[in-house]
Design an enzyme around this catalytic site. Structure first.
Site, PDB file in Angstrom:
ATOM      1  N   SER A 233      18.854   6.692 -17.764  1.00 43.19           N
ATOM      2  CA  SER A 233      19.723   7.713 -17.167  1.00 43.19           C
ATOM      3  C   SER A 233      19.409   7.812 -15.679  1.00 43.19           C
ATOM      4  O   SER A 233      18.276   7.530 -15.263  1.00 43.19           O
ATOM      5  CB  SER A 233      19.445   9.071 -17.821  1.00 43.19           C
ATOM      6  OG  SER A 233      20.036  10.113 -17.068  1.00 43.19           O
TER       7      SER A 233
ATOM      8  N   TYR B 110      13.426  15.144 -20.573  1.00 43.79           N
ATOM      9  CA  TYR B 110      14.397  14.039 -20.599  1.00 43.79           C
ATOM     10  C   TYR B 110      14.133  13.075 -19.441  1.00 43.79           C
ATOM     11  O   TYR B 110      14.157  11.853 -19.603  1.00 43.79           O
ATOM     12  CB  TYR B 110      15.790  14.655 -20.511  1.00 43.79           C
ATOM     13  CG  TYR B 110      16.956  13.721 -20.687  1.00 43.79           C
ATOM     14  CD1 TYR B 110      17.341  13.267 -21.951  1.00 43.79           C
ATOM     15  CD2 TYR B 110      17.718  13.322 -19.586  1.00 43.79           C
ATOM     16  CE1 TYR B 110      18.439  12.446 -22.108  1.00 43.79           C
ATOM     17  CE2 TYR B 110      18.823  12.502 -19.737  1.00 43.79           C
ATOM     18  CZ  TYR B 110      19.188  12.072 -21.002  1.00 43.79           C
ATOM     19  OH  TYR B 110      20.281  11.250 -21.157  1.00 43.79           O
TER      20      TYR B 110
HETATM   21  P1  NDP Z   1      25.736  11.565 -28.032  1.00 44.38           P
HETATM   22  O1  NDP Z   1      24.999  12.836 -28.207  1.00 44.38           O
HETATM   23  O2  NDP Z   1      27.211  11.584 -27.933  1.00 44.38           O
HETATM   24  O3  NDP Z   1      25.324  10.537 -29.204  1.00 44.38           O
HETATM   25  C1  NDP Z   1      23.986  10.335 -29.481  1.00 44.38           C
HETATM   26  C2  NDP Z   1      23.863   9.272 -30.541  1.00 44.38           C
HETATM   27  O4  NDP Z   1      22.458   9.063 -30.781  1.00 44.38           O
HETATM   28  C3  NDP Z   1      24.495   9.667 -31.851  1.00 44.38           C
HETATM   29  O5  NDP Z   1      25.086   8.525 -32.432  1.00 44.38           O
HETATM   30  C4  NDP Z   1      23.290  10.128 -32.678  1.00 44.38           C
HETATM   31  O6  NDP Z   1      23.438   9.890 -34.059  1.00 44.38           O
HETATM   32  C5  NDP Z   1      22.225   9.192 -32.161  1.00 44.38           C
HETATM   33  N1  NDP Z   1      20.875   9.682 -32.416  1.00 44.38           N
HETATM   34  C6  NDP Z   1      20.258  10.759 -31.897  1.00 44.38           C
HETATM   35  N2  NDP Z   1      19.013  10.869 -32.383  1.00 44.38           N
HETATM   36  C7  NDP Z   1      18.850   9.820 -33.217  1.00 44.38           C
HETATM   37  C8  NDP Z   1      17.785   9.384 -34.017  1.00 44.38           C
HETATM   38  N3  NDP Z   1      16.625  10.058 -34.075  1.00 44.38           N
HETATM   39  N4  NDP Z   1      17.944   8.261 -34.766  1.00 44.38           N
HETATM   40  C9  NDP Z   1      19.103   7.574 -34.742  1.00 44.38           C
HETATM   41  N5  NDP Z   1      20.159   7.945 -33.991  1.00 44.38           N
HETATM   42  C10 NDP Z   1      20.040   9.057 -33.246  1.00 44.38           C
HETATM   43  O7  NDP Z   1      25.064  10.905 -26.753  1.00 44.38           O
HETATM   44  P2  NDP Z   1      25.644   9.908 -25.632  1.00 44.38           P
HETATM   45  O8  NDP Z   1      26.546   8.908 -26.251  1.00 44.38           O
HETATM   46  O9  NDP Z   1      26.118  10.722 -24.510  1.00 44.38           O
HETATM   47  O10 NDP Z   1      24.282   9.230 -25.158  1.00 44.38           O
HETATM   48  C11 NDP Z   1      23.868   7.927 -25.560  1.00 44.38           C
HETATM   49  C12 NDP Z   1      22.677   7.520 -24.711  1.00 44.38           C
HETATM   50  O11 NDP Z   1      23.050   7.541 -23.324  1.00 44.38           O
HETATM   51  C13 NDP Z   1      21.479   8.464 -24.846  1.00 44.38           C
HETATM   52  O12 NDP Z   1      20.288   7.719 -24.782  1.00 44.38           O
HETATM   53  C14 NDP Z   1      21.616   9.348 -23.623  1.00 44.38           C
HETATM   54  O13 NDP Z   1      20.379   9.888 -23.238  1.00 44.38           O
HETATM   55  C15 NDP Z   1      22.138   8.350 -22.619  1.00 44.38           C
HETATM   56  N6  NDP Z   1      22.806   8.947 -21.476  1.00 44.38           N
HETATM   57  C16 NDP Z   1      23.942   9.709 -21.642  1.00 44.38           C
HETATM   58  C17 NDP Z   1      24.565  10.250 -20.535  1.00 44.38           C
HETATM   59  C18 NDP Z   1      25.806  11.075 -20.622  1.00 44.38           C
HETATM   60  O14 NDP Z   1      26.242  11.594 -19.584  1.00 44.38           O
HETATM   61  N7  NDP Z   1      26.429  11.229 -21.773  1.00 44.38           N
HETATM   62  C19 NDP Z   1      24.051  10.044 -19.176  1.00 44.38           C
HETATM   63  C20 NDP Z   1      22.855   9.219 -19.128  1.00 44.38           C
HETATM   64  C21 NDP Z   1      22.277   8.695 -20.247  1.00 44.38           C
HETATM   65  P3  NDP Z   1      23.980  10.988 -35.112  1.00 44.38           P
HETATM   66  O15 NDP Z   1      25.226  11.553 -34.534  1.00 44.38           O
HETATM   67  O16 NDP Z   1      24.206  10.183 -36.334  1.00 44.38           O
HETATM   68  O17 NDP Z   1      22.888  12.013 -35.251  1.00 44.38           O
END
Ligand code: NDP
Length: 248
Positions: free
Chosen positions: A147, A160
């Site tokens: 990020s 984070y």
């Molecule tokens: P979302 O919250 O939309 O989705 C998160 C995903 O991660 C879901 O599919 C969730 O699964 C899964 N997840 C969370 N915890 C676990 C776990 N313990 N084991 C397996 N799966 C898990 O997040 P984003 O799509 O926005 O983010 C994706 C990545 O990008 C993350 O690493 C985030 O930190 C990073 N990021 C996002 C930004 C943004 O602006 N959105 C900016 C910078 C980085 P489930 O729903 O099944 O629980």
């Protein structure tokens, strides 16, 4: 007529791919010909929908349940994915991530641990598991979703930020360790991307983004697709920002 993607000699595992950025990455890699493991924790319906969409478009995918913070899960995910497609895993995208925001004086042990376990420790364990066969095959691609918060301060996100900065340092060091074995390890650092994770963030903050818009999950997926592609074979230990200029 569109050219069909090349047949791939391995499979790709995308963690946290039931929605948001991970789902877009899974769809993108499948469109590039990779059979994809769509990992999820609780979003069974979401992961099922991603698999159905990939299959409808002529790709191959399997939904793989598993909480990546559980130390036994990496082995389970790799074994299920490899036996399903009868292919080694050649691409790992550590995308699963959570946030638990609080100003540092109030940050709880639980908020710290959850965020570090999911965003950093799980990526370490999955990378360690991925590297064993990749080192033997002398081929592999690992992409860690960090990020911009790992590059610059964001008040209320010290847990984070520490996890995402740690992920960048981890990426660089592992990249150097395995570079001579034909494996690349890179990080992608998204800025503000419209997903469930940012649904509650005030749109006023977009004024700080030079591009004056939020990014899409597909903007991030495009970077991952490049880093996984044959064209990126000499790119390793890099951090690719995809943030509309936010960290510039
Ligand atoms: P979302 O919250 O939309 O989705 C998160 C995903 O991660 C879901 O599919 C969730 O699964 C899964 N997840 C969370 N915890 C676990 C776990 N313990 N084991 C397996 N799966 C898990 O997040 P984003 O799509 O926005 O983010 C994706 C990545 O990008 C993350 O690493 C985030 O930190 C990073 N990021 C996002 C930004 C943004 O602006 N959105 C900016 C910078 C980085 P489930 O729903 O099944 O629980």
């Amino acid at each position: 007529m569109a050219e069909s993607p090349p047949a791939r000699p391995g499979a790709a595992l995308v963690t946290g791919a039931s929605r948001g950025i991970g789902a877009a990455i899974a769809r993108g890699l499948a469109a590039d010909g990779w059979p994809v493991g769509v990992n999820y924790r609780s979003g069974r319906d979401g992961a099922g929908a991603v698999v159905a969409e990939i299959e409808r478009d002529g790709g191959r995918a399997i939904a793989l349940p598993g909480d990546v913070t559980d130390p036994v899960v990496p082995d389970q995910l790799f074994e299920r994915l490899e036996s399903h497609f009868e292919l080694p895993v050649q691409v790992l995208v550590n995308n699963a991530g959570v946030s638990a925001d609080n100003l540092s004086p109030s940050l709880t042990d639980e908020e710290w641990a959850t965020v570090l376990d999911t965003n950093l420790t799980a990526a370490f364990r999955l990378t360690r598991r991925a590297l064993k066969p990749m080192l033997k095959q002398r081929a592999g691609r690992i992409v860690n979703i960090s990020s911009v918060v790992g590059l610059r301060a964001n008040p209320g996100q010290s847990n984070y930020a520490a996890a995402k900065a740690g992920l960048i340092s981890f990426t660089k060091t592992v990249a150097v360790e395995v570079a001579r074995r034909g494996i690349t390890v890179n990080a992608v650092a998204p800025g503000w991307i419209e997903t469930d994770m940012t649904a509650e963030v005030s749109k006023d903050l977009l004024a700080a983004v030079p591009a004056r818009r939020a990014g899409t999950p597909e903007d991030v997926a495009a970077c991952v697709r490049f880093l996984v592609s044959d064209q990126a074979g000499y790119v390793t230990g890099a951090v690719l920002t995809v943030d509309g200029g936010l960290a510039a």
